[in-house]
Design a protein around this motif. Structure first.
Motif, PDB file in Angstrom:
ATOM      1  N   GLN A 213       0.836  -1.205   0.000  1.00 44.54           N
ATOM      2  CA  GLN A 213       0.000   0.000   0.000  1.00 44.54           C
ATOM      3  C   GLN A 213       0.868   1.251   0.000  1.00 44.54           C
ATOM      4  O   GLN A 213       0.590   2.219  -0.716  1.00 44.54           O
ATOM      5  CB  GLN A 213      -0.928  -0.002   1.229  1.00 44.54           C
ATOM      6  N   ARG A 214       1.936   1.198   0.787  1.00 43.91           N
ATOM      7  CA  ARG A 214       2.829   2.354   0.864  1.00 43.91           C
ATOM      8  C   ARG A 214       3.485   2.612  -0.491  1.00 43.91           C
ATOM      9  O   ARG A 214       3.622   3.765  -0.918  1.00 43.91           O
ATOM     10  CB  ARG A 214       3.882   2.114   1.952  1.00 43.91           C
ATOM     11  N   LEU A 215       3.892   1.553  -1.191  1.00 36.60           N
ATOM     12  CA  LEU A 215       4.509   1.730  -2.508  1.00 36.60           C
ATOM     13  C   LEU A 215       3.510   2.368  -3.482  1.00 36.60           C
ATOM     14  O   LEU A 215       3.882   3.255  -4.263  1.00 36.60           O
ATOM     15  CB  LEU A 215       5.003   0.382  -3.057  1.00 36.60           C
ATOM     16  N   VAL A 216       2.257   1.942  -3.425  1.00 32.73           N
ATOM     17  CA  VAL A 216       1.235   2.541  -4.296  1.00 32.73           C
ATOM     18  C   VAL A 216       1.110   4.032  -3.992  1.00 32.73           C
ATOM     19  O   VAL A 216       1.126   4.876  -4.900  1.00 32.73           O
ATOM     20  CB  VAL A 216      -0.127   1.830  -4.114  1.00 32.73           C
ATOM     21  N   ASP A 217       1.034   4.376  -2.690  1.00 33.30           N
ATOM     22  CA  ASP A 217       0.890   5.790  -2.298  1.00 33.30           C
ATOM     23  C   ASP A 217       2.101   6.613  -2.729  1.00 33.30           C
ATOM     24  O   ASP A 217       1.967   7.736  -3.213  1.00 33.30           O
ATOM     25  CB  ASP A 217       0.734   5.903  -0.772  1.00 33.30           C
ATOM     26  N   MET A 218       3.309   6.039  -2.513  1.00 32.70           N
ATOM     27  CA  MET A 218       4.541   6.764  -2.865  1.00 32.70           C
ATOM     28  C   MET A 218       4.562   7.172  -4.334  1.00 32.70           C
ATOM     29  O   MET A 218       5.110   8.203  -4.679  1.00 32.70           O
ATOM     30  CB  MET A 218       5.750   5.849  -2.669  1.00 32.70           C
ATOM     31  N   TRP A 219       4.021   6.291  -5.181  1.00 31.65           N
ATOM     32  CA  TRP A 219       4.162   6.494  -6.629  1.00 31.65           C
ATOM     33  C   TRP A 219       2.905   7.021  -7.274  1.00 31.65           C
ATOM     34  O   TRP A 219       2.796   7.091  -8.498  1.00 31.65           O
ATOM     35  CB  TRP A 219       4.614   5.181  -7.290  1.00 31.65           C
ATOM     36  N   ALA A 220       1.915   7.424  -6.442  1.00 31.90           N
ATOM     37  CA  ALA A 220       0.689   8.001  -6.997  1.00 31.90           C
ATOM     38  C   ALA A 220       0.973   9.428  -7.471  1.00 31.90           C
ATOM     39  O   ALA A 220       1.866  10.095  -6.958  1.00 31.90           O
ATOM     40  CB  ALA A 220      -0.405   8.002  -5.942  1.00 31.90           C
TER      41      ALA A 220
ATOM     42  N   THR B 128      13.247   4.199 -20.813  1.00 24.26           N
ATOM     43  CA  THR B 128      12.288   3.181 -20.400  1.00 24.26           C
ATOM     44  C   THR B 128      12.001   3.405 -18.922  1.00 24.26           C
ATOM     45  O   THR B 128      12.826   3.988 -18.211  1.00 24.26           O
ATOM     46  CB  THR B 128      12.852   1.759 -20.644  1.00 24.26           C
ATOM     47  N   HIS B 129      10.849   3.000 -18.485  1.00 23.81           N
ATOM     48  CA  HIS B 129      10.458   3.220 -17.089  1.00 23.81           C
ATOM     49  C   HIS B 129       9.779   1.969 -16.552  1.00 23.81           C
ATOM     50  O   HIS B 129       9.042   1.311 -17.287  1.00 23.81           O
ATOM     51  CB  HIS B 129       9.493   4.417 -16.992  1.00 23.81           C
ATOM     52  N   LEU B 130      10.015   1.662 -15.302  1.00 25.63           N
ATOM     53  CA  LEU B 130       9.309   0.538 -14.677  1.00 25.63           C
ATOM     54  C   LEU B 130       7.871   0.960 -14.376  1.00 25.63           C
ATOM     55  O   LEU B 130       7.610   2.133 -14.109  1.00 25.63           O
ATOM     56  CB  LEU B 130      10.002   0.141 -13.367  1.00 25.63           C
ATOM     57  N   PRO B 131       6.940   0.010 -14.398  1.00 24.27           N
ATOM     58  CA  PRO B 131       5.554   0.354 -14.070  1.00 24.27           C
ATOM     59  C   PRO B 131       5.431   0.804 -12.618  1.00 24.27           C
ATOM     60  O   PRO B 131       6.185   0.360 -11.756  1.00 24.27           O
ATOM     61  CB  PRO B 131       4.794  -0.947 -14.309  1.00 24.27           C
ATOM     62  N   ARG B 132       4.491   1.709 -12.378  1.00 24.25           N
ATOM     63  CA  ARG B 132       4.238   2.144 -10.996  1.00 24.25           C
ATOM     64  C   ARG B 132       3.415   1.087 -10.258  1.00 24.25           C
ATOM     65  O   ARG B 132       2.528   0.487 -10.857  1.00 24.25           O
ATOM     66  CB  ARG B 132       3.477   3.463 -11.006  1.00 24.25           C
ATOM     67  N   PRO B 133       3.706   0.877  -8.979  1.00 25.13           N
ATOM     68  CA  PRO B 133       2.933  -0.105  -8.198  1.00 25.13           C
ATOM     69  C   PRO B 133       1.463   0.315  -8.145  1.00 25.13           C
ATOM     70  O   PRO B 133       1.162   1.502  -8.023  1.00 25.13           O
ATOM     71  CB  PRO B 133       3.571  -0.044  -6.810  1.00 25.13           C
ATOM     72  N   GLN B 134       0.570  -0.622  -8.234  1.00 23.99           N
ATOM     73  CA  GLN B 134      -0.862  -0.311  -8.066  1.00 23.99           C
ATOM     74  C   GLN B 134      -1.608  -1.489  -7.472  1.00 23.99           C
ATOM     75  O   GLN B 134      -1.118  -2.566  -7.408  1.00 23.99           O
ATOM     76  CB  GLN B 134      -1.504   0.126  -9.363  1.00 23.99           C
TER      77      GLN B 134
ATOM     78  N   LEU C  15       9.976   5.779   9.301  1.00 19.59           N
ATOM     79  CA  LEU C  15       9.487   7.095   8.846  1.00 19.59           C
ATOM     80  C   LEU C  15       9.098   7.024   7.373  1.00 19.59           C
ATOM     81  O   LEU C  15       8.060   7.530   6.960  1.00 19.59           O
ATOM     82  CB  LEU C  15      10.554   8.167   9.042  1.00 19.59           C
ATOM     83  N   LEU C  16       9.950   6.393   6.562  1.00 20.74           N
ATOM     84  CA  LEU C  16       9.651   6.253   5.134  1.00 20.74           C
ATOM     85  C   LEU C  16       8.434   5.387   4.911  1.00 20.74           C
ATOM     86  O   LEU C  16       7.642   5.620   4.009  1.00 20.74           O
ATOM     87  CB  LEU C  16      10.839   5.591   4.437  1.00 20.74           C
ATOM     88  N   HIS C  17       8.330   4.363   5.738  1.00 22.91           N
ATOM     89  CA  HIS C  17       7.217   3.428   5.602  1.00 22.91           C
ATOM     90  C   HIS C  17       5.910   4.095   6.047  1.00 22.91           C
ATOM     91  O   HIS C  17       4.854   3.867   5.461  1.00 22.91           O
ATOM     92  CB  HIS C  17       7.524   2.172   6.429  1.00 22.91           C
ATOM     93  N   ALA C  18       5.996   4.954   7.052  1.00 22.63           N
ATOM     94  CA  ALA C  18       4.789   5.634   7.559  1.00 22.63           C
ATOM     95  C   ALA C  18       4.319   6.706   6.588  1.00 22.63           C
ATOM     96  O   ALA C  18       3.119   6.875   6.361  1.00 22.63           O
ATOM     97  CB  ALA C  18       5.064   6.245   8.930  1.00 22.63           C
ATOM     98  N   GLY C  19       5.265   7.462   6.015  1.00 15.50           N
ATOM     99  CA  GLY C  19       4.872   8.568   5.140  1.00 15.50           C
ATOM    100  C   GLY C  19       4.160   9.648   5.931  1.00 15.50           C
ATOM    101  O   GLY C  19       4.317   9.734   7.161  1.00 15.50           O
TER     102      GLY C  19
END
Lengths: 203, 203
Positions: A62-69, A197-203, B28-32
Motif C-alpha cells: 500500500q505504501r509503494l502505491v501511495d509513494m508512486w501516486a 524506459t520506465h518501470l511500471p508504478r505499483p498499483q 518514517l519512510l514506511h509511515a509517510g
C-alpha cells in the motif's frame, strides 16, 4: 526563469520528523562511542520512536502505491527526498539554459577519505542529478551506463555545487553529463547513458 | 578460510543507538505523511535526542582524529559503518580465492525506481566494496574512474550478493571489478581504476 525540480520540504508532518532524524544520524556519528552520552538510553528512546511508528504504518505494498501516486516529484528518494533521512537532501533547480543545479554542504555521514566526501556518495548524488536533468530536458529513463571520474578530493563541510545537463538524445539513448565542484574547481565528473524506459508504478 | 573485513556491530554503545536510528529512518519512510502517527510529536522526540547528543560531542576536529586513529577497519563509513545509520550496513567477508562478498537485503530507504534499488545506491555500495577488495588484495588507493553498468533492475526486499575482486596492479594503477547480483543473475557490474595514494589522517 528557474524552477524547483525536487520536493520542497515543509516544516511539519513527516518532513519535520525526517529533518530531526537527520540531526540524530549526524550527531550519533559526531558523538561516537561516548559513554557520557548514555547510548543505551539513546537506543531505547530511538527504538521507542520506531515501535510507535511501526504501529501506524500501512502494508509495504500500500505504501509503494501511495509513494508512486500522482505525477509530481518523488518525496522518498535517497538524494532529494524530504521524507528520506538518508538524503542530504539536494534541492535541484532547473535553469533557463537547460542545466540544473543544487548547492549542498555535506557532513560526517557522507565521509569517505578523512574529511572528504565518499566517492560512492558522489556517484549517488550525480546519478540522481543526471536523472533529474533528463526530466528537466523532457526525455528521461533508467541508467544504462554511468562513468565517474574523480579529479580531486571533494571536501566535507564546504558548499558544493552539483550540476548536470542533458547532452543528446539518439532514439532511446540519452546522454547526460554532470559535475560536483567546489569554488569553481571540478571534483568529480559523471557521464551517463540512460535508456528511455520506465518501470511500471505499483498499483 | 574467510575473514571479516568490515567492522562487526555490537549490541551496545553507539552501535545499538545507530541500529535503532536505522529503524527510525525506515519506519518514517514506511509511515509517510501519516497524521495518526503524530509526526510533530515524533519530531520533538527525535530533536530531543539530537539535542542531548549535541551536549556530548567533541569538536569535529577531535572527532576526526579519533575516527581515524589506529589501523583497524573504519566504523563510520556510509556503507559498512556500524556507527553510521546511512549504512545498510554491509558485512564484507574476504574469501580464500581473493574475492570478497557481502549479502544484504535493502529496504525503502534505498529505493530508486518503484520497488527497486536506486542506481546511485548500487554505485555507492560497489565503489566501497571495490575499495575493500583492494585492501584484501594488499594494494589499495582512491577511486580514479568508476564505470557502472546496469543490466537489470535490482530489487528491494530480496537478498543481494555484492562481490568484488582486484584484477590487476600496474605501478600505482589498480583495476578492480565487482557485481551486485540476485539469485545468481547480475544486476549491476562495476569496473574501477584506483590510484595507489591515500590522504593523510587527521591529527
Amino acid at each position: 526563469m528557474t524552477l524547483e525540480l525536487t520536493a520542497v520540504p515543509n516544516n511539519k508532518g513527516v518532513d519535520a520528523a525526517v529533518a530531526a532524524a537527520r540531526r540524530v544520524i549526524e550527531t550519533l556519528l559526531h558523538a561516537g562511542d561516548n559513554s557520557a552520552a548514555e547510548m543505551s538510553d539513546v537506543a531505547d528512546r530511538l527504538n521507542a520512536v520506531a515501535d510507535h511508528l511501526e504501529d501506524h504504518v500501512p502494508t509495504v505494498q500500500q505504501r509503494l502505491v501511495d509513494m508512486w501516486a500522482g505525477e509530481g516529484v518523488t518525496r522518498h528518494d535517497p538524494v532529494t527526498g524530504p521524507e528520506n533521512a538518508i538524503a542530504p537532501p539536494l534541492h535541484l533547480i532547473g535553469q533557463e539554459n537547460g542545466s540544473i543545479e543544487a548547492r549542498v554542504t555535506l557532513g560526517l555521514a557522507y565521509q569517505g577519505p578523512p574529511g572528504c566526501v565518499h566517492g560512492g556518495v558522489s556517484a549517488l548524488l550525480l546519478d540522481h542529478t543526471l536523472g533529474v536533468a533528463n526530466h528537466w530536458a523532457g526525455d528521461s529513463g533508467m541508467t544504462g551506463t554511468l562513468t565517474l571520474r574523480y579529479h580531486r578530493p571533494t571536501p566535507l563541510f564546504e558548499e558544493l555545487t552539483i550540476s548536470a545537463r542533458q547532452e543528446s538524445v539518439d532514439g532511446r539513448k540519452i546522454r547526460t553529463l554532470g559535475t560536483i565542484s567546489v569554488g569553481g574547481e571540478v571534483c568529480v565528473s559523471a557521464d551517463g547513458l540512460f535508456i528511455n524506459t520506465h518501470l511500471p508504478r505499483p498499483q
